[in-house]
Design a protein around this motif. Structure first.
Motif, PDB file in Angstrom:
ATOM      1  N   CYS A  94       0.804  -1.603  -0.229  1.00 56.01           N
ATOM      2  CA  CYS A  94       0.158   0.103   0.254  1.00 56.01           C
ATOM      3  C   CYS A  94       0.970   1.396  -0.564  1.00 56.01           C
ATOM      4  N   THR A 117      -7.065   3.796  -0.087  1.00 57.25           N
ATOM      5  CA  THR A 117      -7.764   2.755   1.370  1.00 57.25           C
ATOM      6  C   THR A 117      -8.897   3.376   0.821  1.00 57.25           C
ATOM      7  N   ARG A 169     -11.150  -2.717   2.947  1.00 60.52           N
ATOM      8  CA  ARG A 169     -10.983  -3.798   4.093  1.00 60.52           C
ATOM      9  C   ARG A 169     -12.558  -3.936   4.457  1.00 60.52           C
ATOM     10  N   ASP A 188     -10.845  -8.467   2.564  1.00 56.62           N
ATOM     11  CA  ASP A 188      -9.963  -7.201   2.198  1.00 56.62           C
ATOM     12  C   ASP A 188     -10.191  -7.634   0.642  1.00 56.62           C
ATOM     13  N   THR A 210      -6.010  -1.183  10.934  1.00 59.50           N
ATOM     14  CA  THR A 210      -7.314  -1.451   9.921  1.00 59.50           C
ATOM     15  C   THR A 210      -8.431  -1.613  10.898  1.00 59.50           C
ATOM     16  N   GLN A 216      -8.709   2.519  10.654  1.00 63.28           N
ATOM     17  CA  GLN A 216      -9.525   3.041   9.507  1.00 63.28           C
ATOM     18  C   GLN A 216     -11.064   2.101   8.990  1.00 63.28           C
TER      19      GLN A 216
END
Length: 754
Positions: A10, A499, A531, A587, A658, A661
């Protein structure tokens, strides 16, 4: 899914500075005054560092009227120096002496469009069919480049001057042979240069330019166009023909050949795309009925680079892959006979259908053979078979190389009867595809004593060698690749640009990313990571061609959902069955696309379970670059204690980053929709404690997503979006550290209970 899991990288970057955001916004509104930006395009362009700040305007909006402050200034043909001057002088002498000129092209899309460009451009100065001809080798019987047999044929046409396009740089022996036949050669090409130049009148090749030069990445068709530019500019009375009419063909060749779309390449591709889409209008400025028919058959409009890379390019390439002879493609692209073009376009469509089936079958055969290899010691995959069709070896080699992360060479072996005499060795001939950072052409040079011939690019090349040397060559190449790449086996990887959430998908994000088109080599279509998503309403179907015949290809369609969206977002997965989609949360990496037929949708690139795979993603993944809220600190994630992070990510829970996020994505959605959610739901969804949730809410408030809560602990939370004067990273740091500690304790408790 792919046969070999890819490592997800990423892209992580600090947010662009205000000057960068302002430059992107200014260029965007110059194209579309109604454009609204959230910062996605600016973030991708900033991460890729393709242009300096002063080049942003020209990169995004090069088609402004000449003289405008944002207009890109193309490089003049004279930049090629003496080779260009010599070529122009020789062509002018051929015009004056009414010599016969033959264009020597190539059989791929770049070579075919280059041939068509010279056929039309030189056709204004020479009589087509009388003093101007073109020759394209047969892919199934001949190789790329000049050949003595072909030179004999064009000499029989009375040729005095040959102009190559997309080929010829390494044909030293053949150019000398042409001279002995009384012909001179002008070479326009973009392939690897030899140590010694051939004895041509001129060798015009952009590889002479240093890296970063605006002409350095021109493809064959673009070099041919530059030759015409220089020639027309030198004439006292140029033809009444605007060379700009050829730019649609230039765009097709550029994009189909997968060159870096930077500098003049990007400028020419953008101008060509603008012209290409006019072919579906009732009165295009320079009609090409063949192009119109191809666009209709592949259901494209011509305004997107993907209309070429997934539509026009494969159909043009398929003709030589299946039939060998690509000469009719020049007629298809240049003829004004609508009925004839309709017939030829249909033939190209059928060839592409056949190509798809052969490619699918060959890929399966190759992967069956790969299963018998020891991939721990195989650094370079080299396989050969008498039954493999020559025309699609390069395509399948590319698929295998991408899947395995190893350079791949696939060859077909001549049947015994093809040898001219018992003393003539049987040959293996085929195509090779490399991996980033490995120059195949240089490796072939190091093994030149084993090869009969070779040529191409660092990442894609063709080769021929005697069959009895194949085992020795395989050993030598594995050793050379191991030495070039080190002891580590290259691992397939996938670079992710942003993302996002499912709620982010749609028109706004698409329009913003479209500002960065055309995409291509060195500037690929942005890959989006989502995600903790899931699939719903999945089904697959067999694809059919224009004749309604099944082509043996599968496409799975689905709806993609996550916690931020109230409805699923449509998507597709090519070459896969619905049963291959994982159940539950996962994901996913997707590309956002749009077409008149399908509307906004995503193309699935890769997918894996959301649980237990966090180690395959770099931990410094950048947050969604929405510069109105939490993305402001996306590049300033606090550093966690390494041991805590390692323990936290080793359990069946999402990493702290994660979790953040996911929380931030949900908060954005709640703020946008002005809906509320319970604390219990958030805790269960994120699998965190009450204390960690409180710290998470404080972190949201610090970046402008302020929670409004009821007094009781099980109450409801509503998010109000505002803009903090200066986002404070400390609350986020405390939240992430608390999560890491919490997950560590969970792991410790599990270990004690065992």
């Amino acid at each position: 899914m792919d046969d070999s899991p890819r490592l997800w990288h990423c892209a992580a970057s600090t947010p662009p500075p205000e000057s960068w955001l302002w430059a992107v916004a200014t260029a965007a509104t110059a194209q579309d005054p109604s454009a609204t930006l959230a910062g996605w395009a600016a973030q991708v362009l900033w991460q890729r560092q393709l242009v300096p700040l002063e080049g942003v305007a020209g990169f995004l909006n090069p088609l402004e009227d000449d003289g405008g402050p944002m207009a890109y200034i193309p490089t003049p043909p004279g930049a090629f120096g003496l080779p260009m001057a010599r070529a122009i002088d020789r062509l002018k002498r051929a015009m004056a002496q009414q010599e016969t000129v033959t264009i020597w092209g190539d059989f791929d899309a770049d070579g075919v469009t280059a041939t068509a460009v010279l056929w039309e451009g030189l056709g204004q100065l020479f009589d087509q069919g009388t003093t101007l001809h073109y020759y394209i080798p047969n892919r199934l019987r001949e190789s790329h480049g000049l050949s003595k047999a072909g030179l004999d044929q064009v000499r029989d046409w009375g040729t005095g001057l040959i102009v190559t396009c997309d080929t010829g740089s390494t044909n030293l022996e053949e150019v000398a042979y042409a001279q002995r036949l009384g012909m001179e050669v002008i070479i326009t090409d973009h392939h690897t240069l030899p140590e010694t130049d051939p004895a041509a009148v001129a060798l015009i090749n952009p590889r002479r330019f240093p890296t970063g030069h605006p002409l350095a990445t021109l493809s064959g068709v673009a070099v041919a166009y530059k030759l015409l530019e220089g020639l027309y500019e030198s004439l006292d009375v140029p033809p009444h023909f605007a060379l700009e009419h050829l730019l649609d063909l230039v765009a097709i060749g550029l994009i189909a050949d997968l060159v870096d779309l930077t500098g003049d390449c990007r400028y020419l591709a953008q101008r060509g795309l603008k012209q290409l889409q006019t072919h579906l209008t009732d009165h295009p400025p320079h009609p090409r009925p063949g192009v119109k028919e191809l666009l209709t058959l592949c259901k494209k409009t011509g305004d997107r680079p993907t209309d070429i890379s997934f539509g026009l390019g494969p159909r043009i390439n398929a003709v030589s892959r299946i039939h060998g002879d690509a000469r009719f493609c020049v007629e298809l692209l240049t003829s004004q006979d609508a009925a004839r073009c309709r017939k030829l376009a249909y033939e190209a469509e059928l060839a592409n259908t056949r190509r798809k089936g052969l490619q699918r079958d060959l890929y399966r055969q190759v992967m069956d053979r790969v299963a018998a290899l020891d991939l721990a010691t195989t650094h370079c995959v080299i396989l050969a078979d008498e039954q493999w069709p020559t025309g699609i070896l390069g395509l399948v080699a590319g698929q295998v190389s991408q899947t395995l992360g190893r350079p791949t060479l696939l060859l077909t072996i001549d049947p015994p009867s093809s040898a001219e005499s018992p003393e003539t060795p049987r040959l293996a001939r085929g195509s090779a595809r490399s991996v980033p950072g490995l120059d195949l052409y240089n490796l072939f040079q190091s093994q030149a004593d084993l090869l009969t011939s070779f040529g191409g690019h660092p990442l894609a090349a063709g080769l021929t060698l005697p069959v009895e040397r194949l085992a020795m060559f395989t050993t030598a190449m594995n050793r050379a690749v191991r030495e070039a790449l080190g002891s580590g086996i290259p691992q397939p990887s996938l670079t992710i640009d942003l993302t996002v959430t499912v709620a982010d998908l749609g028109q706004d994000l698409f329009r913003e990313l479209k500002l960065l088109e055309p995409y291509g080599m060195g500037h690929p279509v942005p890959r989006l990571l989502i995600r903790n998503a899931w699939f719903a309403n999945a089904f697959h179907r067999n694809l059919r061609d224009a004749t309604n015949q099944g082509v043996g290809f599968i496409k799975t369609e689905f709806d993609l959902g996550d916690d931020t969206a109230t409805a699923g977002f449509p998507g597709e997965w090519w070459g896969h069955y619905k049963e291959e989609l994982p159940e539950g949360r996962c994901d996913v990496v997707v590309e956002l696309d749009h077409s008149q037929r399908q509307g906004y949708h995503v193309k699935l690139v890769d997918v894996r379970s959301a649980v237990g795979d966090t180690e395959t993603v770099q931990p410094d993944v950048a947050l969604t670059p929405d510069f109105g809220d939490f993305g402001l600190i996306s590049g300033h994630l606090p550093r966690l204690n390494a041991s805590l992070t390692a323990h936290a990510e080793s359990i069946n829970a999402a990493s702290p980053i994660t979790v953040w996020q996911t929380l931030a994505g949900m908060a954005k959605y709640l703020a946008r929709t002005q809906t509320a959610v319970s604390r219990d739901y958030l805790r269960e969804r994120l699998r965190i404690s009450e204390v960690s949730l409180d710290l998470g809410l404080l972190a949201l408030a610090a970046v402008g997503l302020t929670p409004h809560c009821t007094t009781d602990v099980s109450g409801w939370i509503q998010i109000i979006s505002d803009q903090p004067a200066s986002p404070d990273p400390q609350p986020l740091k405390h939240f992430l550290e608390a999560l890491a500690e919490e997950q560590f304790r969970q792991r410790y408790a599990l270990g004690r209970s065992d």
